[in-house]
Scaffold this motif. Structure first.
Motif, PDB file in Angstrom:
ATOM      1  N   HIS A 126      34.751  44.220  40.089  1.00 18.36           N
ATOM      2  CA  HIS A 126      34.773  42.971  40.861  1.00 18.36           C
ATOM      3  C   HIS A 126      34.850  43.237  42.365  1.00 18.36           C
ATOM      4  N   LEU A 145      35.170  38.379  32.824  1.00 15.00           N
ATOM      5  CA  LEU A 145      36.416  37.745  32.415  1.00 15.00           C
ATOM      6  C   LEU A 145      36.228  37.194  31.005  1.00 15.00           C
ATOM      7  N   ILE A 204      30.534  38.428  36.851  1.00 16.21           N
ATOM      8  CA  ILE A 204      31.974  38.459  36.641  1.00 16.21           C
ATOM      9  C   ILE A 204      32.289  38.832  35.193  1.00 16.21           C
ATOM     10  N   GLU A 225      42.210  34.895  32.651  1.00 17.17           N
ATOM     11  CA  GLU A 225      40.861  35.375  32.328  1.00 17.17           C
ATOM     12  C   GLU A 225      39.755  34.366  32.643  1.00 17.17           C
ATOM     13  N   LYS A 226      39.984  33.501  33.604  1.00 24.50           N
ATOM     14  CA  LYS A 226      38.936  32.587  34.074  1.00 24.50           C
ATOM     15  C   LYS A 226      39.300  32.139  35.481  1.00 24.50           C
ATOM     16  N   LEU A 227      38.298  31.614  36.186  1.00 21.47           N
ATOM     17  CA  LEU A 227      38.515  31.119  37.541  1.00 21.47           C
ATOM     18  C   LEU A 227      38.441  29.604  37.534  1.00 21.47           C
ATOM     19  N   ASN A 281      36.667  38.238  44.505  1.00 20.76           N
ATOM     20  CA  ASN A 281      37.262  39.507  44.079  1.00 20.76           C
ATOM     21  C   ASN A 281      38.763  39.359  43.845  1.00 20.76           C
ATOM     22  N   CYS A 336      39.492  37.108  40.780  1.00 22.17           N
ATOM     23  CA  CYS A 336      39.271  37.797  39.517  1.00 22.17           C
ATOM     24  C   CYS A 336      40.437  38.730  39.200  1.00 22.17           C
ATOM     25  N   LYS A 356      35.339  33.435  30.745  1.00 23.48           N
ATOM     26  CA  LYS A 356      34.246  32.950  31.598  1.00 23.48           C
ATOM     27  C   LYS A 356      33.351  32.017  30.801  1.00 23.48           C
ATOM     28  N   ARG A 402      37.655  46.955  35.579  1.00 20.54           N
ATOM     29  CA  ARG A 402      37.230  45.616  35.992  1.00 20.54           C
ATOM     30  C   ARG A 402      37.595  45.330  37.443  1.00 20.54           C
TER      31      ARG A 402
END
Length: 396
Positions: free
Chosen positions: A84, A307, A305, A350-352, A338, A341, A310, A80
């Motif tokens: 990314h 994740l 992405i 596991e999220k932005l 990048n 992530c 997400k 991953r």
């Protein structure tokens, strides 16, 4: 948890293998996840839980068997990270317009061999994605030529439609000729003239049609070596039956198109007359079209992405914030996404979101402009949301 993953992996493997190997099935499942081919959210959650379970069982200093299928969640995290870091290329409106212009220039260059072909110059700010855009065009052109004419020429030589070389601050004529020969896999011994003859023979034999010369801004006018290099490039355009595509930063402002002459003497230059100047511009949110393009870009990135947490709209909800953090520069945005992530994976989040991205540093130019843009957005003077206010954009 490992049993759950194994059962799911075997279920998928049965669709393609009559007697699937359980270990290999898990490997294929995690490789599938690593390139973003998760079938649903449950798969992504499964990968995260499997990774977390493994970290609880194995200490950071313990030596692990690389063939152990239970070790694969950490391999998945590594995959991953690579994914990314290499999102794209993304066909932005700016890239599409550039490729259309380049196609028009290159496809119209069907002059006879003894006639110089017009060149193109991609001149834009740093961090816009110039090299990425020109390499993507070069790849597309290469594939198109091979598809049309085959991988070999009628004489049996390998077909090489595109040559790509970089200039440096001290590139000399011999060095450029050697770079061309090196690209073809030819010997680089001999003087500049010998290398030029070798390069000409390769261009003609391998049916090269496009030369990409990156970082042409190193040809600073006023330096005798730069003047000689500019003359050599004109020589190449006369001798080689190719279209030269130059890429650089501030080339027009440096007077390179005028070959170092004053504006009053510009009519005497060949470089400027033979070269069509093109550019790539940053994303802007001064009008509805620009705001829409920015939102579409974020939606496109979001889809790529990988994740576990997400959700639709994860990036679009941050349209103003991400514009302030990147000033609309594509390279700054991709670097920020990048790194964010990577932090989201390593932290287990596991999220932005704004809180996480706030902890990530971006390039110096973006960080310097961030405060002013954030103030304008908070004051309601600027927004990337539909119907947002317009503001006259200052020169970058």
């Amino acid at each position: 948890m490992s049993r759950e993953a194994m059962r799911y992996a075997r279920k998928l493997a049965l669709t393609t293998h009559r007697f699937p190997d359980p270990k290999r099935a898990l490997v294929e499942l995690l490789e599938r996840w690593g390139v973003g081919l998760t079938g649903n959210r449950a798969e992504r959650r499964m990968a995260v839980r499997l990774s977390a379970d493994r970290l609880c069982l194995v200490g950071p200093d313990e030596v692990e068997d690389p063939e152990d299928p239970l070790r694969l969640p950490t391999r998945y995290q590594d995959l991953r990270a690579v994914w990314h870091a290499n999102l794209g290329p993304i066909k932005t409106p700016q890239m599409i317009a550039l490729h259309e212009a380049l196609t028009e220039i290159v496809d119209s260059n069907r002059q006879d061999g003894d006639k110089a072909k017009p060149a193109a110059l991609l001149d834009a700010y740093p961090g816009i994605g110039k090299s990425t855009a020109i390499r993507e065009y070069a790849r597309d052109f290469h594939r198109e030529q091979v598809r049309l004419h085959g991988q070999t020429t009628p004489e049996g030589h390998r077909r090489v439609p595109v040559v790509y070389v970089n200039l440096t601050g001290n590139t000399q004529i011999r060095g450029l000729n050697a770079s061309i020969c090196r690209f073809y896999g030819l010997p680089t011994s001999g003087d500049a003239d010998t290398l030029a003859e070798r390069a000409v023979d390769a261009v003609l034999s391998m049916r090269t049609a496009v030369f990409v010369i990156d970082d042409v801004h190193f040809l600073a006018p006023g330096k005798s070596s730069a003047v000689r290099m500019a003359n050599h490039l004109k020589f190449l355009s006369n001798v080689f039956p190719v279209t030269l595509l130059y890429v650089g930063v501030g080339v027009a402002d440096r007077g390179i198109l005028r070959e170092g002459l004053s504006p009053q003497q510009a009519l005497l230059t060949q470089f400027g007359r033979r070269t069509t100047a093109l550019t790539l511009r940053p994303f802007q949110i001064d009008d509805e079209q620009g705001r829409k393009q920015w939102r579409v870009l974020l939606k496109t990135i979001e889809k790529k992405i990988v994740l576990a947490e997400k959700r639709p709209g994860m990036l679009v909800d941050l349209v103003d914030y991400l514009f302030a953090r990147t000033t609309g520069h594509f390279a700054s945005l991709m670097a920020l996404i990048n790194r964010s992530c990577l932090r989201a994976v390593r932290s287990g989040k596991e999220k932005l979101d704004k809180d996480l991205i706030d902890t990530v540093k971006n390039d110096a130019a973006a960080e310097e402009a961030r405060r002013e843009l954030e103030a304008a957005i908070e004051a309601g003077l600027l927004s990337a949301r539909p119907g947002g206010p317009a503001r006259k954009r200052r020169s970058a």
